[in-house]
Design a protein around this motif. Structure first.
Motif, short mmCIF file in Angstrom:
data_model
loop_
_atom_site.label_atom_id
_atom_site.label_comp_id
_atom_site.label_asym_id
_atom_site.label_seq_id
_atom_site.Cartn_x
_atom_site.Cartn_y
_atom_site.Cartn_z
N GLY A 161 -46.37 -8.19 -14.24
CA GLY A 161 -47.45 -7.49 -13.54
C GLY A 161 -46.94 -6.50 -12.50
O GLY A 161 -47.62 -5.52 -12.18
N THR A 162 -45.74 -6.74 -11.97
CA THR A 162 -45.16 -5.87 -10.94
C THR A 162 -44.97 -4.44 -11.47
O THR A 162 -44.95 -3.48 -10.70
CB THR A 162 -43.81 -6.46 -10.46
N LEU A 163 -44.85 -4.31 -12.80
CA LEU A 163 -44.66 -2.97 -13.40
C LEU A 163 -45.82 -2.04 -13.06
O LEU A 163 -45.64 -0.82 -12.95
CB LEU A 163 -44.55 -3.08 -14.93
N TYR A 164 -47.03 -2.60 -12.89
CA TYR A 164 -48.19 -1.75 -12.59
C TYR A 164 -47.95 -0.95 -11.32
O TYR A 164 -48.10 0.27 -11.29
CB TYR A 164 -49.45 -2.64 -12.45
N GLN A 165 -47.54 -1.65 -10.26
CA GLN A 165 -47.31 -0.99 -8.97
C GLN A 165 -46.09 -0.07 -9.04
O GLN A 165 -46.09 1.04 -8.50
CB GLN A 165 -47.09 -2.09 -7.90
N LEU A 166 -45.04 -0.53 -9.71
CA LEU A 166 -43.80 0.26 -9.80
C LEU A 166 -44.05 1.59 -10.50
O LEU A 166 -43.59 2.65 -10.05
CB LEU A 166 -42.73 -0.55 -10.56
N LYS A 167 -44.78 1.56 -11.61
CA LYS A 167 -45.03 2.79 -12.37
C LYS A 167 -45.96 3.72 -11.60
O LYS A 167 -45.80 4.93 -11.62
CB LYS A 167 -45.62 2.45 -13.75
N LYS A 168 -46.94 3.13 -10.92
CA LYS A 168 -47.88 3.93 -10.13
C LYS A 168 -47.15 4.68 -9.02
O LYS A 168 -47.37 5.86 -8.79
CB LYS A 168 -48.93 2.98 -9.54
N GLU A 169 -46.22 3.97 -8.37
CA GLU A 169 -45.51 4.57 -7.22
C GLU A 169 -44.39 5.52 -7.61
O GLU A 169 -43.99 6.36 -6.83
CB GLU A 169 -44.87 3.45 -6.39
N ASN A 170 -43.83 5.33 -8.82
CA ASN A 170 -42.61 6.07 -9.19
C ASN A 170 -42.77 6.74 -10.55
O ASN A 170 -42.11 6.34 -11.52
CB ASN A 170 -41.41 5.10 -9.25
N PRO A 171 -43.62 7.76 -10.65
CA PRO A 171 -43.86 8.35 -11.97
C PRO A 171 -42.62 8.98 -12.61
O PRO A 171 -42.53 9.08 -13.83
CB PRO A 171 -44.94 9.42 -11.70
N GLY A 172 -41.61 9.31 -11.80
CA GLY A 172 -40.41 9.95 -12.35
C GLY A 172 -39.33 8.96 -12.79
O GLY A 172 -38.25 9.38 -13.22
N LYS A 173 -39.60 7.65 -12.67
CA LYS A 173 -38.56 6.67 -13.02
C LYS A 173 -38.99 5.83 -14.22
O LYS A 173 -40.17 5.69 -14.50
CB LYS A 173 -38.30 5.76 -11.80
N GLU A 174 -37.99 5.25 -14.88
CA GLU A 174 -38.28 4.38 -16.04
C GLU A 174 -38.03 2.93 -15.65
O GLU A 174 -37.00 2.63 -15.03
CB GLU A 174 -37.35 4.72 -17.21
N PHE A 175 -38.96 2.08 -16.04
CA PHE A 175 -38.83 0.66 -15.70
C PHE A 175 -38.76 -0.20 -16.97
O PHE A 175 -39.46 0.07 -17.94
CB PHE A 175 -40.01 0.21 -14.83
#
Ligand code: CIZ
Length: 310
Positions: A236-250
């Protein structure tokens, strides 16, 4: 009813009931999206303690809703799914802890926030994964009973000269990670950095570039210049990570990183919870009083802490 109609109804009910929706980082994306505040259990408890809302709908697991009750007992705290428990919190009972304390009468008792209200009430101080090292090092006692997570206890033991006696519990989701998972992902993405939660086994934390709580992982991802980031914590943490960091890959360290009980709350259950004021979470007064001491002692240390684990 479709998703957009459900969202509209939830918003209207929230206003009518003067409610606030708090969602943990491990919740389903659609639940995090409609929440007023998304965070880790510590951040959510702080929100619960300071909100002016009358009703707190806690989209997380039971121990988190209990912490909200302990910190703001005058509010109505609702858990949209009463089966939303935490397998780690269930690994120690109050009877277990009473027996353990008898064997180590000189030791201080530190309980990880992932524990029931009764366990908090039997402890000297509480900790989260972001302040566990500061909490342990703040104690006068040389010996510390650390419950219920053995992996977090082992991580903390590397940053203190206290004798740590750990309860043999673990989070089944984080504990499922292995050194092989880290080696495999580094072969697939040689240019990645790996950040993992301290609830992972020592063999995993030893191989990571960074170890941190969920909030610590989110901060690390924001600040690292790396563009490919592997996370060893709940999906679920990916939701926040992707929202905050559109230029990075998770990437997830493993597709096993899904906590089943964190996924049982849906938009429909959230709507039903607000509509029917269920399921109300309560904690008995005598437990609130003692658990509050353990939580507030932790808050005091956090205000002064070095923030080692982030
Ligand atoms: O404290 C929390 O919310 C949990 C369960 C983990 C973390 O590191 O945020």
């Amino acid at each position: 009813m479709n998703t957009s109609e459900l969202r509209t109804e939830i918003t209207a009910l929230k206003e009518k009931e003067n409610a606030i929706i708090l969602a943990h980082y491990y919740q389903l994306d659609e639940v995090q999206e409609i929440a007023d505040y998304t965070g880790d259990s510590f951040g959510l408890s702080e929100q619960a303690a300071s909100t002016e809302a009358d009703v707190i709908v806690f989209c997380g697991v039971k121990f988190m809703a209990e912490s909200a009750c302990i910190l703001s007992p005058q509010k109505t705290v609702l858990l949209p799914e009463q089966e939303a428990g935490c397998p780690l919190a269930d690994e120690i009972s109050p009877e277990d802890l009473v027996a353990l304390k008898k064997n180590y009468p000189e030791a201080a008792v530190v309980c990880y926030v992932n524990s029931s209200a009764e366990i908090k009430a039997l402890s000297d101080i509480c900790c989260t994964s972001s302040n566990a090292i500061d909490v342990v090092n703040s104690l006068d006692e040389k010996q510390v009973l650390f419950v219920p997570d053995r992996n977090l206890a082992s991580y903390v033991a590397g940053y203190t000269d206290k004798e740590i006696i750990a309860w043999d519990g673990c989070c089944p989701t984080h504990d499922a990670m292995t050194a092989g998972d880290v080696h495999r992902i580094r072969r697939t993405h040689p240019d990645c950095v790996v950040t993992v939660h301290p609830e992972c086994r020592p063999e995993v934390t030893a191989l990571a570039d960074h170890v941190g709580s969920t909030a610590g992982i989110i901060k690390y991802a924001r600040e690292t210049p790396a563009k490919k980031i592997v996370i060893g914590t709940e999906k679920g943490t990916l939701y926040q990570l992707k929202k905050e960091n559109p230029g990075k890959e998770f990437y997830l360290l493993s597709d096993k990183l899904v906590c089943p009980t964190m996924k049982v709350i849906s938009l429909e259950k959230l709507r039903n919870s607000l509509k029917n004021k269920m399921h109300r979470v309560t904690v008995v007064e005598s437990v609130i009083e003692k658990a509050n001491l353990a939580l507030n002692r932790m808050l005091e240390v956090t205000r002064q802490g070095s923030g080692k684990l982030g």
